[in-house]
Design an enzyme around this catalytic site. Structure first.
Site, PDB file in Angstrom:
ATOM      1  N   GLY A  19       0.829  -1.217   0.000  1.00 21.79           N
ATOM      2  CA  GLY A  19       0.000   0.000   0.000  1.00 21.79           C
ATOM      3  C   GLY A  19       0.853   1.252   0.000  1.00 21.79           C
ATOM      4  N   LEU A  23      -2.456   7.073   0.613  1.00 20.51           N
ATOM      5  CA  LEU A  23      -2.322   8.248   1.490  1.00 20.51           C
ATOM      6  C   LEU A  23      -1.204   8.070   2.520  1.00 20.51           C
ATOM      7  CD1 LEU A  23      -3.424  10.796   3.064  1.00 20.51           C
ATOM      8  CD2 LEU A  23      -5.096   9.249   4.100  1.00 20.51           C
ATOM      9  N   GLY A  25       1.088   5.525   2.710  1.00 23.43           N
ATOM     10  CA  GLY A  25       2.346   5.097   2.093  1.00 23.43           C
ATOM     11  C   GLY A  25       3.135   6.261   1.529  1.00 23.43           C
ATOM     12  N   TYR A 147     -15.221  -4.428   7.191  1.00 20.66           N
ATOM     13  CA  TYR A 147     -13.866  -3.872   7.350  1.00 20.66           C
ATOM     14  C   TYR A 147     -13.376  -4.111   8.774  1.00 20.66           C
ATOM     15  CZ  TYR A 147     -10.410   0.016   7.642  1.00 20.66           C
ATOM     16  OH  TYR A 147      -9.288   0.801   7.831  1.00 20.66           O
ATOM     17  N   THR A 175      -6.225   6.886  14.027  1.00 25.86           N
ATOM     18  CA  THR A 175      -7.546   7.480  13.924  1.00 25.86           C
ATOM     19  C   THR A 175      -7.735   7.990  12.481  1.00 25.86           C
ATOM     20  OG1 THR A 175      -8.967   9.052  14.998  1.00 25.86           O
ATOM     21  CG2 THR A 175      -6.691   9.720  14.700  1.00 25.86           C
ATOM     22  N   ASN A 176      -8.771   8.804  12.202  1.00 30.86           N
ATOM     23  CA  ASN A 176      -9.018   9.267  10.821  1.00 30.86           C
ATOM     24  C   ASN A 176      -7.805  10.021  10.269  1.00 30.86           C
ATOM     25  OD1 ASN A 176     -11.696   8.798  11.985  1.00 30.86           O
ATOM     26  ND2 ASN A 176     -12.468   9.719  10.092  1.00 30.86           N
ATOM     27  N   VAL A 177      -7.283   9.524   9.153  1.00 27.98           N
ATOM     28  CA  VAL A 177      -6.080  10.114   8.546  1.00 27.98           C
ATOM     29  C   VAL A 177      -6.485  11.026   7.389  1.00 27.98           C
ATOM     30  CG1 VAL A 177      -3.785   9.576   7.625  1.00 27.98           C
ATOM     31  CG2 VAL A 177      -5.028   7.840   8.930  1.00 27.98           C
ATOM     32  N   LYS A 198     -15.664  18.976  -2.345  1.00 25.49           N
ATOM     33  CA  LYS A 198     -16.954  19.663  -2.520  1.00 25.49           C
ATOM     34  C   LYS A 198     -16.810  21.177  -2.369  1.00 25.49           C
ATOM     35  CE  LYS A 198     -19.223  16.905   0.373  1.00 25.49           C
ATOM     36  NZ  LYS A 198     -20.282  16.240   1.165  1.00 25.49           N
ATOM     37  N   ASP A 281     -25.098   9.796   9.388  1.00 28.29           N
ATOM     38  CA  ASP A 281     -24.066  10.356  10.274  1.00 28.29           C
ATOM     39  C   ASP A 281     -23.004   9.316  10.615  1.00 28.29           C
ATOM     40  OD1 ASP A 281     -24.599  13.007  10.703  1.00 28.29           O
ATOM     41  OD2 ASP A 281     -25.775  12.683  12.536  1.00 28.29           O
TER      42      ASP A 281
HETATM   43  P1  NAP Z   1      -5.343   4.290   0.300  1.00 27.97           P
HETATM   44  O1  NAP Z   1      -4.868   5.678   0.102  1.00 27.97           O
HETATM   45  O2  NAP Z   1      -6.664   3.902  -0.270  1.00 27.97           O
HETATM   46  O3  NAP Z   1      -4.231   3.291  -0.256  1.00 27.97           O
HETATM   47  C1  NAP Z   1      -4.463   1.926  -0.305  1.00 27.97           C
HETATM   48  C2  NAP Z   1      -3.207   1.254  -0.777  1.00 27.97           C
HETATM   49  O4  NAP Z   1      -3.436  -0.169  -0.780  1.00 27.97           O
HETATM   50  C3  NAP Z   1      -2.796   1.637  -2.197  1.00 27.97           C
HETATM   51  O5  NAP Z   1      -1.394   1.722  -2.272  1.00 27.97           O
HETATM   52  C4  NAP Z   1      -3.319   0.480  -3.023  1.00 27.97           C
HETATM   53  O6  NAP Z   1      -2.577   0.269  -4.214  1.00 27.97           O
HETATM   54  C5  NAP Z   1      -3.072  -0.679  -2.058  1.00 27.97           C
HETATM   55  N1  NAP Z   1      -3.917  -1.834  -2.366  1.00 27.97           N
HETATM   56  C6  NAP Z   1      -5.263  -1.906  -2.316  1.00 27.97           C
HETATM   57  N2  NAP Z   1      -5.671  -3.128  -2.720  1.00 27.97           N
HETATM   58  C7  NAP Z   1      -4.550  -3.848  -3.003  1.00 27.97           C
HETATM   59  C8  NAP Z   1      -4.307  -5.164  -3.468  1.00 27.97           C
HETATM   60  N3  NAP Z   1      -5.313  -6.023  -3.714  1.00 27.97           N
HETATM   61  N4  NAP Z   1      -3.026  -5.547  -3.673  1.00 27.97           N
HETATM   62  C9  NAP Z   1      -2.010  -4.692  -3.439  1.00 27.97           C
HETATM   63  N5  NAP Z   1      -2.168  -3.447  -2.986  1.00 27.97           N
HETATM   64  C10 NAP Z   1      -3.427  -3.014  -2.787  1.00 27.97           C
HETATM   65  O7  NAP Z   1      -5.394   3.907   1.841  1.00 27.97           O
HETATM   66  P2  NAP Z   1      -4.740   4.638   3.099  1.00 27.97           P
HETATM   67  O8  NAP Z   1      -5.721   5.624   3.587  1.00 27.97           O
HETATM   68  O9  NAP Z   1      -3.338   5.045   2.789  1.00 27.97           O
HETATM   69  O10 NAP Z   1      -4.735   3.431   4.146  1.00 27.97           O
HETATM   70  C11 NAP Z   1      -3.554   2.741   4.490  1.00 27.97           C
HETATM   71  C12 NAP Z   1      -3.850   1.867   5.695  1.00 27.97           C
HETATM   72  O11 NAP Z   1      -4.278   2.705   6.780  1.00 27.97           O
HETATM   73  C13 NAP Z   1      -4.983   0.865   5.462  1.00 27.97           C
HETATM   74  O12 NAP Z   1      -4.637  -0.363   6.047  1.00 27.97           O
HETATM   75  C14 NAP Z   1      -6.168   1.494   6.181  1.00 27.97           C
HETATM   76  O13 NAP Z   1      -7.076   0.510   6.612  1.00 27.97           O
HETATM   77  C15 NAP Z   1      -5.484   2.193   7.319  1.00 27.97           C
HETATM   78  N6  NAP Z   1      -6.223   3.335   7.910  1.00 27.97           N
HETATM   79  C16 NAP Z   1      -6.609   4.377   7.109  1.00 27.97           C
HETATM   80  C17 NAP Z   1      -7.303   5.441   7.685  1.00 27.97           C
HETATM   81  C18 NAP Z   1      -7.763   6.626   6.868  1.00 27.97           C
HETATM   82  O14 NAP Z   1      -8.454   7.501   7.421  1.00 27.97           O
HETATM   83  N7  NAP Z   1      -7.409   6.716   5.590  1.00 27.97           N
HETATM   84  C19 NAP Z   1      -7.588   5.433   9.054  1.00 27.97           C
HETATM   85  C20 NAP Z   1      -7.147   4.353   9.825  1.00 27.97           C
HETATM   86  C21 NAP Z   1      -6.464   3.309   9.231  1.00 27.97           C
HETATM   87  P3  NAP Z   1      -3.037   0.998  -5.593  1.00 27.97           P
HETATM   88  O15 NAP Z   1      -2.951   2.455  -5.342  1.00 27.97           O
HETATM   89  O16 NAP Z   1      -2.076   0.513  -6.598  1.00 27.97           O
HETATM   90  O17 NAP Z   1      -4.434   0.537  -5.831  1.00 27.97           O
HETATM   91  P1  GDP Z   2     -15.834   7.358   9.482  1.00 25.02           P
HETATM   92  O1  GDP Z   2     -15.028   8.298  10.301  1.00 25.02           O
HETATM   93  O2  GDP Z   2     -15.264   5.988   9.444  1.00 25.02           O
HETATM   94  O3  GDP Z   2     -17.275   7.358   9.876  1.00 25.02           O
HETATM   95  O4  GDP Z   2     -15.794   7.792   7.962  1.00 25.02           O
HETATM   96  P2  GDP Z   2     -15.731   9.184   7.180  1.00 25.02           P
HETATM   97  O5  GDP Z   2     -14.358   9.706   7.160  1.00 25.02           O
HETATM   98  O6  GDP Z   2     -16.373   8.866   5.879  1.00 25.02           O
HETATM   99  O7  GDP Z   2     -16.601  10.231   8.007  1.00 25.02           O
HETATM  100  C1  GDP Z   2     -18.014  10.109   8.033  1.00 25.02           C
HETATM  101  C2  GDP Z   2     -18.672  11.275   8.775  1.00 25.02           C
HETATM  102  O8  GDP Z   2     -18.491  12.496   8.052  1.00 25.02           O
HETATM  103  C3  GDP Z   2     -20.178  11.042   8.887  1.00 25.02           C
HETATM  104  O9  GDP Z   2     -20.687  11.689  10.035  1.00 25.02           O
HETATM  105  C4  GDP Z   2     -20.666  11.740   7.601  1.00 25.02           C
HETATM  106  O10 GDP Z   2     -22.046  12.085   7.688  1.00 25.02           O
HETATM  107  C5  GDP Z   2     -19.772  12.978   7.603  1.00 25.02           C
HETATM  108  N1  GDP Z   2     -19.593  13.619   6.280  1.00 25.02           N
HETATM  109  C6  GDP Z   2     -19.952  14.885   5.962  1.00 25.02           C
HETATM  110  N2  GDP Z   2     -19.650  15.170   4.683  1.00 25.02           N
HETATM  111  C7  GDP Z   2     -19.009  14.064   4.187  1.00 25.02           C
HETATM  112  C8  GDP Z   2     -18.410  13.767   2.927  1.00 25.02           C
HETATM  113  O11 GDP Z   2     -18.397  14.556   1.993  1.00 25.02           O
HETATM  114  N3  GDP Z   2     -17.836  12.531   2.790  1.00 25.02           N
HETATM  115  C9  GDP Z   2     -17.822  11.623   3.807  1.00 25.02           C
HETATM  116  N4  GDP Z   2     -17.216  10.436   3.617  1.00 25.02           N
HETATM  117  N5  GDP Z   2     -18.412  11.874   5.016  1.00 25.02           N
HETATM  118  C10 GDP Z   2     -18.984  13.081   5.186  1.00 25.02           C
END
Ligand code: NAP
Ligand code: GDP
Length: 325
Positions: A19, A23, A25, A147, A175-177, A198, A281
């Site tokens: 990955g 985001l 990575g 998930y 937490t939320n990244v 948006k 929500d």
């Molecule tokens: P992301 O931006 O969606 O990136 C996902 C990565 O996983 C990409 O590099 C993608 O490769 C790769 N991937 C997806 N499916 C794959 C597959 N079948 N084989 C190989 N690679 C694959 O996600 P992120 O937000 O950076 O998340 C990274 C980690 O943090 C995840 O484990 C996620 O659950 C965790 N996390 C994220 C958040 C958040 O708010 N974003 C919060 C808490 C935890 P391609 O780009 O080539 O498709």
């Molecule tokens: P979560 O933190 O795992 O619930 O996921 P999200 O990052 O998608 O955040 C969801 C929260 O943001 C909910 O309360 C949604 O109603 C609110 N929200 C408001 N506007 C947006 C939007 O444009 N996209 C997303 N994904 N959520 C939104």
């Protein structure tokens, strides 16, 4: 294969980041690049290098790079609305990816694996603040149970690999990244990149900026570069198998409304802001404690959220053509 790894000097690390193009990575790649260490070789991989749902492709990837360490980020990832629609896919894809990566890392005798959970996998009915001991205490929120259960199983696997084989496989719970290279797609992405996308459109087209839901749910947000610095610390220093929450403090939790206001400020958007309360929500809050992290790193400084949002908005503007949207 495993023999090659054993022969490697104990000093030299080859760190495979699954990955590596997402985001988190991309943030790790930037932070590593800013302060490279001569004993660390980093490999950032995408799904184009190997589809990790395939055991054979996973094995071929490890064979090619012979990693000694793995940061395992690859996952099917999405915001509330993608989770609501695809719980089954989130479960199946993530279970396969995690089993392939962990078992292949075991076969190749990798010295350490750090995988990624999330604060949204905690029980829905809980006391606050949530801490690391509560991962398996009850059902997760119904919006993202696929998930959540798949992610929780990483912790089960880590413990089992450790107990049965002595592996040093651990996990972090961010937490939320948000940050540069996020997924700004409205249907798939998380709230902050969604709001940024948006708000940008509303400013360009002189239309109302619509926030989904009531705006009252609360979230802790971590800037991807702060998370990246903490990931490096975890890889280099953290020795527990049990997970560690990587989050800003409870006092830094904000409502979705407050987060939207910061986005409005960053864009200098002067138009109308409306709430579409027909949209879900999701979970009201998932307030997590970072006390364990603070015990290890009492002086770690998080980037103030307003600054991080402004930097991300500036990145989105400058990279609009190439941003995922
Ligand atoms: P992301 O931006 O969606 O990136 C996902 C990565 O996983 C990409 O590099 C993608 O490769 C790769 N991937 C997806 N499916 C794959 C597959 N079948 N084989 C190989 N690679 C694959 O996600 P992120 O937000 O950076 O998340 C990274 C980690 O943090 C995840 O484990 C996620 O659950 C965790 N996390 C994220 C958040 C958040 O708010 N974003 C919060 C808490 C935890 P391609 O780009 O080539 O498709
Ligand atoms: P979560 O933190 O795992 O619930 O996921 P999200 O990052 O998608 O955040 C969801 C929260 O943001 C909910 O309360 C949604 O109603 C609110 N929200 C408001 N506007 C947006 C939007 O444009 N996209 C997303 N994904 N959520 C939104």
């Amino acid at each position: 294969m495993a023999e090659n790894n054993e022969k490697r000097s104990r000093e030299e690390k080859v760190i495979l980041v699954t990955g590596g193009t997402g985001l988190v990575g991309k943030a790790i790649e930037k932070v590593v690049g800013d302060d490279p260490r001569p004993d660390e070789k980093w490999v950032f991989m995408s799904s184009k290098d190997a589809d990790l749902t395939s055991e054979a492709e996973t094995a071929a990837l490890f064979e090619k790079h012979q990693p000694t360490h793995v940061i395992h980020l690859a996952a099917m990832v999405g915001g509330l609305f993608k989770n609501l629609a695809y719980n089954l896919d989130f479960w199946r894809v993530n279970i396969k990816i995690n089993d392939n990566v962990l078992n292949t890392a075991f076969k190749f005798k990798c010295r350490k694996v750090v995988s990624c959970l999330s604060t949204c996998i905690f029980p829905n009915k809980t006391t606050y603040p949530i801490d690391e001991t509560m991962v398996h205490n009850g059902p997760p929120h119904d919006s993202n149970f696929g998930y959540s259960y798949a992610k929780r199983m990483i912790d089960v696997q880590n413990k089992a690999y450790h107990k049965q084989h002595g592996c040093q496989f651990t996990s972090v719970i961010p937490t939320n990244v948000f940050g540069p290279w996020d997924n700004f797609n409205l249907e798939d992405g998380h709230v902050l990149p969604g709001l940024m996308h948006k708000c940008r459109t509303s400013k360009k087209q002189d239309t109302p900026f619509t926030i989904w839901g009531t705006g009252s749910p609360r979230r802790q947000f971590i800037y991807s570069y702060d998370l990246a610095r903490l990931f490096l610390w975890t890889l280099r220093e953290y020795e527990e198998i049990d997970p560690i929450i990587l989050s800003v403090g409870e006092e830094d939790e904000v409502s979705i409304k407050e987060a939207a206001e910061m986005v409005v400020e960053a864009f200098e958007f002067k138009g109308e802001v409306v709430y579409d309360t027909s949209k879900s929500d999701g979970q009201f809050k998932k307030t997590a404690s970072n006390a364990k992290l603070r015990k290890y790193l009492p002086d770690f400084k998080f980037t103030p959220i307003k600054q991080a949002i402004k930097e991300t908005v500036d990145w989105f503007e400058a990279n609009y053509e190439i941003a995922r949207k």
